[in-house]
Write a protein that holds these residues in place. Structure first.
Motif, PDB file in Angstrom:
ATOM      1  N   VAL A  87       0.948  -0.964   0.009  1.00 54.10           N
ATOM      2  CA  VAL A  87      -0.110   0.073   0.010  1.00 54.10           C
ATOM      3  C   VAL A  87       0.880   1.159   0.065  1.00 54.10           C
ATOM      4  O   VAL A  87       1.843   1.437   0.787  1.00 54.10           O
ATOM      5  CB  VAL A  87      -0.872   0.032   1.132  1.00 54.10           C
ATOM      6  CG1 VAL A  87      -1.563   1.234   1.490  1.00 54.10           C
ATOM      7  CG2 VAL A  87      -1.970  -1.183   1.242  1.00 54.10           C
ATOM      8  N   THR A  88       0.656   2.217  -0.879  1.00 56.10           N
ATOM      9  CA  THR A  88       1.640   3.124  -1.235  1.00 56.10           C
ATOM     10  C   THR A  88       1.029   4.545  -1.862  1.00 56.10           C
ATOM     11  O   THR A  88      -0.014   4.285  -2.290  1.00 56.10           O
ATOM     12  CB  THR A  88       2.790   2.987  -1.823  1.00 56.10           C
ATOM     13  OG1 THR A  88       3.677   4.078  -1.833  1.00 56.10           O
ATOM     14  CG2 THR A  88       2.488   2.657  -3.264  1.00 56.10           C
ATOM     15  N   HIS A  89       1.472   5.649  -1.484  1.00 56.69           N
ATOM     16  CA  HIS A  89       1.133   6.863  -1.993  1.00 56.69           C
ATOM     17  C   HIS A  89       2.238   7.429  -2.850  1.00 56.69           C
ATOM     18  O   HIS A  89       2.264   8.723  -3.325  1.00 56.69           O
ATOM     19  CB  HIS A  89      -0.023   7.927  -1.394  1.00 56.69           C
ATOM     20  CG  HIS A  89       0.711   8.481  -0.328  1.00 56.69           C
ATOM     21  ND1 HIS A  89       0.659   7.715   1.071  1.00 56.69           N
ATOM     22  CD2 HIS A  89       1.910   9.494  -0.132  1.00 56.69           C
ATOM     23  CE1 HIS A  89       1.477   8.596   1.919  1.00 56.69           C
ATOM     24  NE2 HIS A  89       2.094   9.423   0.939  1.00 56.69           N
ATOM     25  N   ASP A  90       3.293   6.902  -2.671  1.00 59.88           N
ATOM     26  CA  ASP A  90       4.767   7.216  -2.977  1.00 59.88           C
ATOM     27  C   ASP A  90       4.952   6.867  -4.594  1.00 59.88           C
ATOM     28  O   ASP A  90       5.322   5.725  -4.740  1.00 59.88           O
ATOM     29  CB  ASP A  90       5.649   6.762  -1.950  1.00 59.88           C
ATOM     30  CG  ASP A  90       7.254   7.185  -2.307  1.00 59.88           C
ATOM     31  OD1 ASP A  90       7.222   8.074  -3.196  1.00 59.88           O
ATOM     32  OD2 ASP A  90       8.161   7.043  -1.266  1.00 59.88           O
ATOM     33  N   MET A  91       5.200   7.856  -5.124  1.00 62.29           N
ATOM     34  CA  MET A  91       5.312   7.686  -6.680  1.00 62.29           C
ATOM     35  C   MET A  91       6.857   7.041  -6.940  1.00 62.29           C
ATOM     36  O   MET A  91       7.186   6.719  -8.000  1.00 62.29           O
ATOM     37  CB  MET A  91       5.407   9.273  -7.647  1.00 62.29           C
ATOM     38  CG  MET A  91       3.933   9.359  -8.010  1.00 62.29           C
ATOM     39  SD  MET A  91       3.089   8.130  -8.658  1.00 62.29           S
ATOM     40  CE  MET A  91       4.136   7.858 -10.203  1.00 62.29           C
ATOM     41  N   ASN A  92       7.826   7.380  -5.928  1.00 59.30           N
ATOM     42  CA  ASN A  92       9.242   7.027  -5.996  1.00 59.30           C
ATOM     43  C   ASN A  92       8.915   5.379  -6.003  1.00 59.30           C
ATOM     44  O   ASN A  92       9.884   4.573  -6.632  1.00 59.30           O
ATOM     45  CB  ASN A  92      10.249   7.367  -4.949  1.00 59.30           C
ATOM     46  CG  ASN A  92      10.543   8.669  -5.205  1.00 59.30           C
ATOM     47  OD1 ASN A  92      10.686   9.286  -6.394  1.00 59.30           O
ATOM     48  ND2 ASN A  92      10.461   9.744  -3.917  1.00 59.30           N
ATOM     49  N   SER A  93       8.354   4.957  -5.026  1.00 55.02           N
ATOM     50  CA  SER A  93       7.804   3.370  -5.004  1.00 55.02           C
ATOM     51  C   SER A  93       7.365   2.722  -6.214  1.00 55.02           C
ATOM     52  O   SER A  93       7.810   1.691  -6.938  1.00 55.02           O
ATOM     53  CB  SER A  93       7.134   3.038  -3.683  1.00 55.02           C
ATOM     54  OG  SER A  93       7.601   3.525  -2.658  1.00 55.02           O
ATOM     55  N   VAL A  94       6.496   3.611  -6.804  1.00 54.66           N
ATOM     56  CA  VAL A  94       5.893   3.237  -8.404  1.00 54.66           C
ATOM     57  C   VAL A  94       6.967   3.013  -9.300  1.00 54.66           C
ATOM     58  O   VAL A  94       7.291   1.856  -9.804  1.00 54.66           O
ATOM     59  CB  VAL A  94       4.610   4.206  -8.776  1.00 54.66           C
ATOM     60  CG1 VAL A  94       4.467   3.786 -10.212  1.00 54.66           C
ATOM     61  CG2 VAL A  94       3.762   4.085  -7.937  1.00 54.66           C
ATOM     62  N   ILE A  95       8.040   4.059  -9.395  1.00 55.05           N
ATOM     63  CA  ILE A  95       9.113   3.910 -10.409  1.00 55.05           C
ATOM     64  C   ILE A  95       9.892   2.764  -9.913  1.00 55.05           C
ATOM     65  O   ILE A  95      10.490   2.186 -10.905  1.00 55.05           O
ATOM     66  CB  ILE A  95       9.459   5.265 -10.575  1.00 55.05           C
ATOM     67  CG1 ILE A  95       8.373   6.288 -10.927  1.00 55.05           C
ATOM     68  CG2 ILE A  95      10.778   5.159 -11.735  1.00 55.05           C
ATOM     69  CD1 ILE A  95       7.733   5.904 -12.391  1.00 55.05           C
ATOM     70  N   GLU A  96      10.249   2.870  -8.686  1.00 55.46           N
ATOM     71  CA  GLU A  96      11.285   1.712  -8.418  1.00 55.46           C
ATOM     72  C   GLU A  96      10.861   0.200  -8.439  1.00 55.46           C
ATOM     73  O   GLU A  96      11.590  -0.351  -9.063  1.00 55.46           O
ATOM     74  CB  GLU A  96      11.759   1.861  -6.923  1.00 55.46           C
ATOM     75  CG  GLU A  96      12.542   3.242  -6.668  1.00 55.46           C
ATOM     76  CD  GLU A  96      14.035   3.188  -7.400  1.00 55.46           C
ATOM     77  OE1 GLU A  96      14.541   2.165  -7.459  1.00 55.46           O
ATOM     78  OE2 GLU A  96      14.349   4.243  -7.786  1.00 55.46           O
TER      79      GLU A  96
END
Length: 264
Positions: free
Chosen positions: A194-203
């Protein structure tokens, strides 16, 4: 593999989840993405059985979980590892005792085998020789690593991570993302983050489900998320100036390549 079928959940008059279905694949980092208040954490709790959906069902590798017999639900729960947003370590226990805790609760391992497993898990997350430290002695990133070690200690089949980067600096957040992705691939775990972090999306966004006002309105990968025409998703992604700049650069590169091909 985890499948969810037509999940609905309301609290009083407030509809939180509105008919969500989808598949979370084994060996991949599956992300539940969305702004705060879109139902991500509630959906996660429905999947693991902490909240009962009003309508809908969940299956784990083909085994029906929702409303199944207690012994079957307990068997599935023994295969679940959980990384909480705040790490949720026991303050009065050492690192070693925190990681050992689920082994004592969920297995019949003798003490020496438990310690072997604890040491292996701590080594896997880069915290060897930290056994006797107390949570108060750890940085935020170290606490997350201990949380991951505790989650995988019982050889979990399913790993759930609720906002694993919350409160971390960008560099530490990337390292935690990488660790989750490595463990997922290495052990063939079905991981939901579960995230709202776009860095995590890209990584690590191998598969992404985007929620908006309790509904799933987009599904895809990190490779195609920047090219979506879903307005709500674009508003979420490009609220970040860095992401707007990245999109602009991508468009300029595509235009330059197209012009070059036309000249040829």
């Amino acid at each position: 593999m985890i499948e969810i079928h037509n999940i609905h959940k309301s609290f009083g008059d407030k509809k939180v989840l509105d008919g969500i279905s989808g598949v979370f694949e084994t060996g991949k980092t599956n992300l539940l993405l969305g702004a705060s208040g879109t139902g991500k954490s509630v959906l996660l709790k429905c999947i693991v059985g902490l909240i009962k959906p009003d309508i809908g069902s969940v299956t784990f590798d083909g085994t029906y979980f929702t409303n199944n017999k207690l012994d079957i639900r307990q068997e599935i729960r023994r295969k679940i590892g959980m990384l909480f947003q705040s790490s949720a370590l026991f303050d009065s226990m050492s690192v070693e005792q925190n990681v050992e805790f689920p082994l004592k609760m969920l297995s019949d391992m003798p003490k020496d085998e438990r310690m072997d497993r604890v040491n292996f898990c701590l080594q896997r997350v880069g915290l060897e020789n930290s056994n006797k430290k107390m949570p108060s002695e750890l940085s935020g990133g170290m606490k997350k690593r201990v949380g991951i070690a505790r989650a995988i200690a019982p050889n979990c089949t399913y790993l759930f991570c609720d906002e694993p980067n919350s409160g971390l600096d960008p560099l530490t957040a990337i390292k935690i993302d990488e660790l989750i992705a490595e463990i997922t691939a290495e052990y063939g775990i079905t991981t939901i983050v579960v995230t709202h972090d776009m860095n995590s999306v890209i990584e690590i966004g191998e598969k992404i489900m985007f929620l908006y006002e309790g509904k799933k309105i987009w599904e895809g990968t990190r490779d195609d998320i920047l090219d979506t025409d879903v307005r709500e998703l674009n508003d979420f992604i490009f609220a970040n100036r860095l992401m707007r700049d990245a999109k602009k650069i991508e468009e300029e590169e595509e235009e330059a390549e197209q012009n070059s091909q036309n000249k040829e």
